[in-house]
Design a protein around this motif. Structure first.
Motif, PDB file in Angstrom:
ATOM      1  N   GLY A  93      19.118 -54.108 -17.828  1.00  0.00           N
ATOM      2  CA  GLY A  93      17.565 -54.795 -17.693  1.00  0.00           C
ATOM      3  C   GLY A  93      16.707 -53.457 -17.948  1.00  0.00           C
ATOM      4  N   LYS A  94      15.245 -53.708 -16.581  1.00  0.00           N
ATOM      5  CA  LYS A  94      14.515 -52.380 -17.511  1.00  0.00           C
ATOM      6  C   LYS A  94      14.791 -51.052 -18.449  1.00  0.00           C
ATOM      7  N   PHE A  95      15.528 -50.439 -17.404  1.00  0.00           N
ATOM      8  CA  PHE A  95      16.242 -49.345 -18.115  1.00  0.00           C
ATOM      9  C   PHE A  95      16.779 -49.704 -18.781  1.00  0.00           C
ATOM     10  N   GLY A  96      17.464 -50.710 -19.905  1.00  0.00           N
ATOM     11  CA  GLY A  96      17.939 -50.947 -21.538  1.00  0.00           C
ATOM     12  C   GLY A  96      16.921 -50.808 -22.159  1.00  0.00           C
ATOM     13  N   VAL A  97      15.269 -51.651 -21.410  1.00  0.00           N
ATOM     14  CA  VAL A  97      14.203 -51.790 -22.712  1.00  0.00           C
ATOM     15  C   VAL A  97      13.538 -50.549 -22.727  1.00  0.00           C
ATOM     16  N   ALA A  98      13.133 -49.711 -21.505  1.00  0.00           N
ATOM     17  CA  ALA A  98      13.419 -47.364 -21.725  1.00  0.00           C
ATOM     18  C   ALA A  98      13.774 -46.912 -22.260  1.00  0.00           C
ATOM     19  N   LEU A  99      15.139 -47.572 -22.034  1.00  0.00           N
ATOM     20  CA  LEU A  99      16.037 -46.818 -22.889  1.00  0.00           C
ATOM     21  C   LEU A  99      15.986 -46.901 -24.734  1.00  0.00           C
ATOM     22  N   SER A 100      15.718 -47.883 -25.473  1.00  0.00           N
ATOM     23  CA  SER A 100      14.854 -48.437 -26.761  1.00  0.00           C
ATOM     24  C   SER A 100      12.924 -47.602 -27.138  1.00  0.00           C
ATOM     25  N   ASP A 101      12.641 -47.838 -25.907  1.00  0.00           N
ATOM     26  CA  ASP A 101      11.171 -46.864 -26.007  1.00  0.00           C
ATOM     27  C   ASP A 101      12.005 -45.390 -26.050  1.00  0.00           C
ATOM     28  N   CYS A 102      12.661 -44.990 -25.686  1.00  0.00           N
ATOM     29  CA  CYS A 102      12.832 -43.776 -25.148  1.00  0.00           C
ATOM     30  C   CYS A 102      13.052 -43.313 -26.685  1.00  0.00           C
ATOM     31  N   MET A 103      13.987 -43.797 -27.439  1.00  0.00           N
ATOM     32  CA  MET A 103      14.993 -44.146 -28.227  1.00  0.00           C
ATOM     33  C   MET A 103      13.682 -44.246 -29.149  1.00  0.00           C
ATOM     34  N   GLU A 104      13.092 -45.319 -29.669  1.00  0.00           N
ATOM     35  CA  GLU A 104      11.555 -44.713 -29.958  1.00  0.00           C
ATOM     36  C   GLU A 104      10.661 -43.673 -30.357  1.00  0.00           C
ATOM     37  N   CYS A 105      10.393 -43.585 -29.185  1.00  0.00           N
ATOM     38  CA  CYS A 105       9.773 -42.074 -29.225  1.00  0.00           C
ATOM     39  C   CYS A 105      10.545 -41.372 -29.574  1.00  0.00           C
ATOM     40  N   PHE A 106      11.945 -40.466 -29.599  1.00  0.00           N
ATOM     41  CA  PHE A 106      12.466 -39.154 -29.910  1.00  0.00           C
ATOM     42  C   PHE A 106      12.859 -39.541 -32.021  1.00  0.00           C
ATOM     43  N   ASP A 107      12.166 -41.320 -32.182  1.00  0.00           N
ATOM     44  CA  ASP A 107      12.355 -41.088 -33.410  1.00  0.00           C
ATOM     45  C   ASP A 107      11.019 -40.533 -34.385  1.00  0.00           C
ATOM     46  N   ASN A 108      10.456 -40.685 -33.467  1.00  0.00           N
ATOM     47  CA  ASN A 108       8.567 -40.748 -33.533  1.00  0.00           C
ATOM     48  C   ASN A 108       9.095 -38.627 -33.790  1.00  0.00           C
ATOM     49  N   ALA A 109       9.316 -38.046 -32.744  1.00  0.00           N
ATOM     50  CA  ALA A 109       9.442 -36.664 -32.559  1.00  0.00           C
ATOM     51  C   ALA A 109      10.094 -36.037 -33.872  1.00  0.00           C
ATOM     52  N   ILE A 110      11.457 -36.617 -33.109  1.00  0.00           N
ATOM     53  CA  ILE A 110      11.985 -36.173 -35.137  1.00  0.00           C
ATOM     54  C   ILE A 110      10.620 -36.264 -36.571  1.00  0.00           C
ATOM     55  N   ASP A 111       9.763 -37.114 -37.094  1.00  0.00           N
ATOM     56  CA  ASP A 111       9.407 -37.026 -37.496  1.00  0.00           C
ATOM     57  C   ASP A 111       8.618 -36.408 -37.380  1.00  0.00           C
ATOM     58  N   GLU A 112       7.690 -36.418 -36.454  1.00  0.00           N
ATOM     59  CA  GLU A 112       6.807 -35.180 -36.348  1.00  0.00           C
ATOM     60  C   GLU A 112       6.481 -33.574 -36.687  1.00  0.00           C
ATOM     61  N   LEU A 113       8.388 -33.402 -36.127  1.00  0.00           N
ATOM     62  CA  LEU A 113       9.115 -32.219 -36.500  1.00  0.00           C
ATOM     63  C   LEU A 113       9.320 -31.709 -37.358  1.00  0.00           C
ATOM     64  N   HIS A 114       9.490 -32.705 -38.278  1.00  0.00           N
ATOM     65  CA  HIS A 114      10.243 -32.645 -39.986  1.00  0.00           C
ATOM     66  C   HIS A 114       8.739 -32.398 -40.305  1.00  0.00           C
ATOM     67  N   LYS A 115       7.388 -33.039 -40.607  1.00  0.00           N
ATOM     68  CA  LYS A 115       6.294 -32.529 -40.368  1.00  0.00           C
ATOM     69  C   LYS A 115       5.497 -31.388 -40.734  1.00  0.00           C
ATOM     70  N   SER A 116       6.311 -31.067 -39.275  1.00  0.00           N
ATOM     71  CA  SER A 116       5.641 -29.680 -38.771  1.00  0.00           C
ATOM     72  C   SER A 116       6.550 -28.066 -39.684  1.00  0.00           C
TER      73      SER A 116
END
Length: 197
Positions: A93-116
């Motif tokens: 449900g909505k927590f599954g959607v939040a989980l997908s959003d969270c995964m996207e956020c963490f994928d972005n964070a990994i990219d930003e930490l690699h750039k750093s």
């Protein structure tokens, strides 16, 4: 690159099994205490970075690199956990959607930490100010990504799985916050203050 990721992860887990942050000699321990004095989560910083004391010593660039490396390792651990939750339909449900959003956020964070990390590995006297601006931007964005992930789970829902997810995400944001503080210390200290970036 894969070997570097494995090495960072190994160092991180090896360090977590050590019962005390006083594993280095007293002189080496003072280095990590001094470096971590600018961080918000000082005890976490000292525990996670103590093993870098003998190599980082008084080098702000090496401490910043260590902080970002550890934050990257923790962020990757959270991403693996999120993938496992998603794969086993841990939330619907909505927590599954939040989980997908969270995964996207963490994928972005990994990219930003690699750039750093890339910036910290190639510090240059001529572009130092620009590099520090980029570093601050990417680390701040990675921190925001973690907080954004948590926002999706704001509704008060009980359960061990959700509690574990929130704790892991929060821990990763603490590592990233510490890395940002160490990077800001590097920027404030300036390129002139250390001989070996």
């Amino acid at each position: 690159m894969a070997y570097a990721n494995i090495f960072v992860t190994f160092i991180f887990f090896a360090f977590l099994t050590i019962p005390t942050p006083l594993t280095a000699g007293n002189g080496d321990h003072s280095y990590v205490e001094h470096a971590c004095s600018v961080t918000r989560y000082r005890d976490l910083c000292i525990r996670s970075l103590a093993s870098f004391s003998s190599t980082a010593k008084n080098s702000p660039s090496r401490w910043a690199r260590a902080g970002v490396s550890v934050a990257l390792g923790e962020t990757k651990n959270v991403t693996r956990y999120l993938i496992t939750l998603k794969k086993h339909n841990g939330m619907k449900g909505k927590f599954g959607v939040a989980l997908s959003d969270c995964m996207e956020c963490f994928d972005n964070a990994i990219d930003e930490l690699h750039k750093s990390l890339g910036v910290l590995r190639k510090l240059s006297r001529t572009t130092f100010v620009t590099q520090m601006g980029d570093l601050n931007t990417w680390l701040s964005a990675a921190l925001t990504d973690g907080n954004t992930c948590l926002d999706g789970f704001e509704e008060d829902r009980k359960g061990n799985q959700l509690k574990s997810l929130k704790n892991r995400v929060l821990r990763a944001t603490h590592f990233t916050s510490n890395a940002l503080a160490l990077a800001n210390k590097l920027a404030a200290t300036g390129f002139e203050s250390f001989p070996d970036p």
